[in-house]
Write an enzyme that holds these catalytic residues in place. Structure first.
Site: not given
Length: 194
Positions: A32, A35, A51, A162
């Site tokens: 993403g 990360g 992550k 999002d």
């Protein structure tokens, strides 16, 4: 059904490095803007998602703290659960203008429950994806319950900002869990969301 509240625990970077096989591409499950995400497997076989946050000058600690705060207290069966974190600083000698200097390297990671069936976007690429109506309905209902928790039950409410099929993860029983709160916002009573 609410999840049992368990505080995220500190995990060392060497342990995360070991369980992700050195953050190898074989263990990478996603990427993403903030990360890369790796599958980690403990010696007992338990899987987690790790992550590792990218280095972004000036935003690293701010983004890490924001995402940690946003996730640490979320306790709902349709929200991905934060189970651990890592924030460590190492000294490392590097070449700089022909000289060896000691530089600080900061490693930041957030660890989540591992979602065996990946993201929803891989299941909506064709008309049925092999799932019956009751499974599809349970996924829709779970997403709605997660959003209801974030918007109406959480104080102050949180807006994901999002939400997309790639940010809906599915566990081994196809239970949906909302993930990736990097852009989320908490709104108090005096604020509104347009």
């Amino acid at each position: 059904m609410e999840a049992v509240s368990v505080a995220p625990r500190v995990l060392s970077f060497p342990v995360l490095n070991e369980i992700t096989k050195g953050f190898s591409n074989d263990m990478k499950v996603g990427a993403g803007s903030y990360g890369n995400v790796y599958k980690g497997q403990h010696a007992d076989g338990k899987m987690i998602a790790v992550k590792v946050l990218h280095y972004i000058p000036g935003l690293d600690d701010e983004q890490f703290q924001k995402e940690y705060r946003n996730l640490a207290n979320l306790q709902h069966e349709n929200i991905v659960r934060l189970i651990g974190y890592c924030h460590e600083t190492f000294g490392e000698f590097i070449d700089y203008k022909g000289e060896k200097i000691l530089a600080q390297t900061i490693k930041r990671a957030l660890c989540f429950e591992y979602m065996q069936n990946g993201s929803l976007d891989s299941y909506i690429s064709d008309e049925s994806s092999g799932h019956d109506w009751s499974t599809r309905y349970a996924i829709i209902k779970g997403i709605c319950q997660g959003l209801k928790y974030l918007h109406e039950e959480l104080v102050p409410p949180m807006w994901h900002l999002d939400l997309k099929p790639g940010n809906i993860l599915l566990d081994e029983n196809m239970v949906p869990k909302i993930a990736d709160f990097g852009l989320s916002r908490l709104f108090g009573g005096e604020q509104t969301h347009i």
